[in-house]
Write an enzyme that holds these catalytic residues in place. Structure first.
Site, PDB file in Angstrom:
ATOM      1  N   LYS A 163       0.499   8.075   1.541  1.00  0.00           N
ATOM      2  CA  LYS A 163       0.202   9.075   2.448  1.00  0.00           C
ATOM      3  C   LYS A 163       0.807   8.851   3.742  1.00  0.00           C
ATOM      4  O   LYS A 163       0.898  10.148   4.459  1.00  0.00           O
ATOM      5  CB  LYS A 163      -1.266   9.094   2.501  1.00  0.00           C
ATOM      6  CG  LYS A 163      -1.965   7.809   2.980  1.00  0.00           C
ATOM      7  CD  LYS A 163      -3.525   7.866   2.458  1.00  0.00           C
ATOM      8  CE  LYS A 163      -4.047   6.618   2.934  1.00  0.00           C
ATOM      9  NZ  LYS A 163      -3.717   5.554   1.636  1.00  0.00           N
ATOM     10  N   GLU A 217       0.649  13.726  -6.009  1.00  0.00           N
ATOM     11  CA  GLU A 217      -0.542  14.028  -6.217  1.00  0.00           C
ATOM     12  C   GLU A 217      -1.571  12.876  -5.823  1.00  0.00           C
ATOM     13  O   GLU A 217      -2.642  12.995  -5.321  1.00  0.00           O
ATOM     14  CB  GLU A 217      -0.766  14.456  -7.630  1.00  0.00           C
ATOM     15  CG  GLU A 217      -2.259  14.761  -8.139  1.00  0.00           C
ATOM     16  CD  GLU A 217      -2.894  15.847  -7.475  1.00  0.00           C
ATOM     17  OE1 GLU A 217      -3.531  15.845  -6.643  1.00  0.00           O
ATOM     18  OE2 GLU A 217      -2.671  16.989  -7.874  1.00  0.00           O
ATOM     19  N   VAL A 242      -3.295  12.089  -2.037  1.00  0.00           N
ATOM     20  CA  VAL A 242      -4.580  12.521  -1.398  1.00  0.00           C
ATOM     21  C   VAL A 242      -5.717  12.499  -2.396  1.00  0.00           C
ATOM     22  O   VAL A 242      -5.685  12.980  -3.579  1.00  0.00           O
ATOM     23  CB  VAL A 242      -4.364  13.986  -0.783  1.00  0.00           C
ATOM     24  CG1 VAL A 242      -5.793  14.404  -0.491  1.00  0.00           C
ATOM     25  CG2 VAL A 242      -3.334  14.253   0.010  1.00  0.00           C
ATOM     26  N   LYS A 300      -4.158  12.535   5.065  1.00  0.00           N
ATOM     27  CA  LYS A 300      -4.146  13.094   3.767  1.00  0.00           C
ATOM     28  C   LYS A 300      -4.304  14.554   4.310  1.00  0.00           C
ATOM     29  O   LYS A 300      -3.653  15.459   3.658  1.00  0.00           O
ATOM     30  CB  LYS A 300      -5.431  12.515   3.185  1.00  0.00           C
ATOM     31  CG  LYS A 300      -5.253  11.085   2.621  1.00  0.00           C
ATOM     32  CD  LYS A 300      -6.503  10.532   2.126  1.00  0.00           C
ATOM     33  CE  LYS A 300      -6.443   9.317   1.583  1.00  0.00           C
ATOM     34  NZ  LYS A 300      -7.737   8.570   1.644  1.00  0.00           N
TER      35      LYS A 300
END
Lengths: 420, 420
Positions: free
Chosen positions: B100, B122, B125, B198
């Site tokens: 992130k 994917e 977060v 995020k």
């Protein structure tokens, strides 16, 4: 440009047309293409609709139109749309449908007809909640251990109100009908059939297992009373209509029934007309998905998500109802073999020896009692409310049948499963 | 066969390898291909790992391996992985990352380098919750009106415990550290920075807006006290660290801060170390996504979902960080322009006229008070707890600065936004 034909321009169809226009900017940015509805088919041209697309009553005008890439089926029913969708696929058109009943009966057959064409059905389960995408893509690394869904807004509205207000099923059903949350004939919703259709679709994506509504356990919420609600509150439960798919060794339990569920579980916190689906994967653990399960715009959101995915021209067809994902080894569990905790409501004569007689019979079937609630009544009939430890469905059903034959028992006994 | 190279074989990397083996059957059924990890790169070969793949300390062995289709980046850090991912893309490899921080700073640049290659994130977060897939595909028909996320498990664990037990921040942080839910240096988590990284990723997918962590409002949970918890309970709120992206006309508010939120809202019910993200779309209304936001297996579940999607060879690249989805018209909102309700905690001398003096000053800034809580204390310093109606962030900040200069005010006043 991607051209769409919509068969059945009702509430959802109108929303699809409206949103495709209103949100054309982002839809083009996400799909890479302009998406236009070029035709609609309706039953009655005289009915007033707020759309400007050309309408016809002749389905062939869409099915035979070489320019149409995607047929959106929003007719309702089972056999008629089955013929229509099949023909659309044979005519080389991608299909998007919101029709859960159609898929509950014909999903494997239609998927086979689709071949490399797309068959989109995100809208068929839980309205706008992207649960199909989640199962198919987001959780694709997981063996699914269990799915527990609140898939019917009508039932959840009624049960939430019964829980919050202590009111009677009949009263609240009437209120739900007045608010438009329940149909004039509510059987399809309150009897659990709507949720069952949706469950079969979810279970097919998760497990590749085939079954029809007739093959699975379906119980509605009609016989839930304020006594059951009171017991639930006393012991920290909510009552929800759950659609459950659960893997137990090499078999899959598929069942729809009211269930007592601990208030601190996330799925127990889904209230009112909302839907929620808890999915337990072997890697990810529990995830839950929440949102509006019905309504024109929410359902249209899912229909358009499928259209966008097709428009993006993904090379591979969507993961669908093609094959038993876990090999041919999975079978449908016989409901008699379910292992569960149970809640029982028995209407018995309030006299010496009754409780002893009943608990003795239960113990003969290896049913062990976890808690009891009996409130003083002014009449000579009292409600005995039990919860049990885990036991076998066939045992408790047989025991209850015998209990119901006793002279001291005055009504058919009621059983509600406890989900843990 | 699809060959994977993993750079950084720690907890998540080990889980990826383990799950790809354990769930090979369904992963092959869903991806259509066999997926094999052929190489791993680690910093220290002597560290004990429970994997059988060949390991090396030389990143080039993966980047230069023509047989590797997908590079999975699990190194951590920002600048080093940036160089590595960039080089992998230049070498024509698809990339999957859980990083992130990397994406908080370099997502648009990396997406551009990717071109038609896939850049999967994917896992970056909310761990195993498929929120990126939901935003990118499931909700693709929607303009996103707001995202409110509980994206940091450490903070949510601490705040839930404070709420349930009435205990002090410091005590519970220590407990979280002992349980492994908080780092020895907890600043990155409890200061809100992890959640901010995020949030930037989610906001980019939803709005196509660019921003760096430095550009947005970030406040942590360090100054929340038991008094705040008590006030929240009294007025039916929970306190959560929320990451918020909200569209207000043509600007986007991006902010991370503790917030009071009504207990009956679904996002307020997300407790303990779990994550939850509420998304409001203009068609679908509110949907919510819930699950484990961290942990090896949950994060690996998301990494593998991306791998499967890439293996299925979708024709079009994933929707990523490519362009302002809603045109170039969206700008980042100046935090001073936020309109919100607020909760205020002021430590003041318990004497005549103080409340009048403070409320007069607030009224001069058009700040209208909604509720007040003041409890009798044995000392001569008392906590004045207010909530306000909607007002402007700059007004309340200026008002508080002036209040803090008053002689009767004994500590820096605290403000918590109320999310409605």
């Amino acid at each position: 440009m991607v051209k769409i034909g919509i068969i059945g321009v009702g509430t959802v169809g109108e929303s699809v047309i409206k949103i495709l226009e209103k949100n054309a900017d982002i839809i083009k940015a996400r799909s890479g293409k302009k998406i236009v509805v070029t035709k609609g088919v309706v039953r009655d041209l005289n009915k007033k609709r707020d759309v400007t697309i050309p309408l016809s009553t002749n389905i062939e005008e869409i099915l035979q139109d070489d320019e149409i890439d995607i047929v959106v089926e929003l007719m309702g029913g089972v056999e008629k749309p089955y013929q229509v969708v099949k023909k659309a696929l044979l005519n080389n058109k991608n299909v998007v449908t919101a029709n859960k009943a159609l898929l509950a009966y014909h999903r494997y057959d239609l998927q086979q007809s689709a071949g490399n064409l797309a068959l989109g059905f995100e809208a068929s389960v839980a309205g706008g909640i992207p649960i199909i995408t989640a199962l198919r893509e987001g959780l694709s690394a997981n063996h699914i251990e269990a799915i527990r869904g609140i898939l019917n807004g009508t039932c959840n509205f009624i049960l939430t109100k019964m829980m919050n207000e202590g009111a009677d099923f009949g009263e609240i059903l009437k209120e739900a009908q007045e608010l438009g949350y329940a149909e004039a004939d509510p059987t399809f919703d309150v009897g659990g059939f709507d949720a069952a259709h949706k469950l079969l679709i979810l279970a097919s994506i998760a497990y590749g297992i085939d079954a029809k509504p007739e093959d699975i356990l379906i119980e509605g919420i009609e016989s839930i009373t304020t006594e059951d609600i009171e017991f639930a509150k006393e012991f920290g439960y909510n009552i929800k209509l759950l659609a459950i798919a659960k893997k137990v060794e090499n078999s899959i339990e598929l069942r729809v029934h009211p269930a007592l569920i601990k208030q601190n579980e996330m799925i127990a916190k889904v209230d009112g007309v909302m839907n929620g689906i808890s999915v337990i994967g072997d890697s990810v653990g529990e995830t839950m998905y929440y949102g509006a399960g019905a309504g024109g715009d929410a359902t249209a959101s899912a229909v358009i998500a499928d259209i966008i995915q097709i428009a993006r021209d993904k090379n591979s067809p969507m993961l669908g109802f093609k094959k038993p994902l876990e090999g041919d080894t999975l079978t449908l569990q016989d409901p008699n073999n379910i292992i569960s905790k149970y809640y029982l409501r028995l209407a018995v004569e309030d006299k010496i020896g009754v409780l002893a007689k009943i608990t003795l019979l239960l113990s003969e079937f290896n049913i062990s009692i976890a808690s009891v609630l009996q409130k003083d009544t002014s009449t000579n009939i009292t409600n005995l409310l039990f919860s049990t430890h885990k036991c076998k469905e066939s045992d408790i059903q047989t025991a209850l049948a015998q209990i119901d034959k006793m002279d001291c028992v005055h009504k058919k006994s009621i059983l509600i499963r406890i989900e843990t």
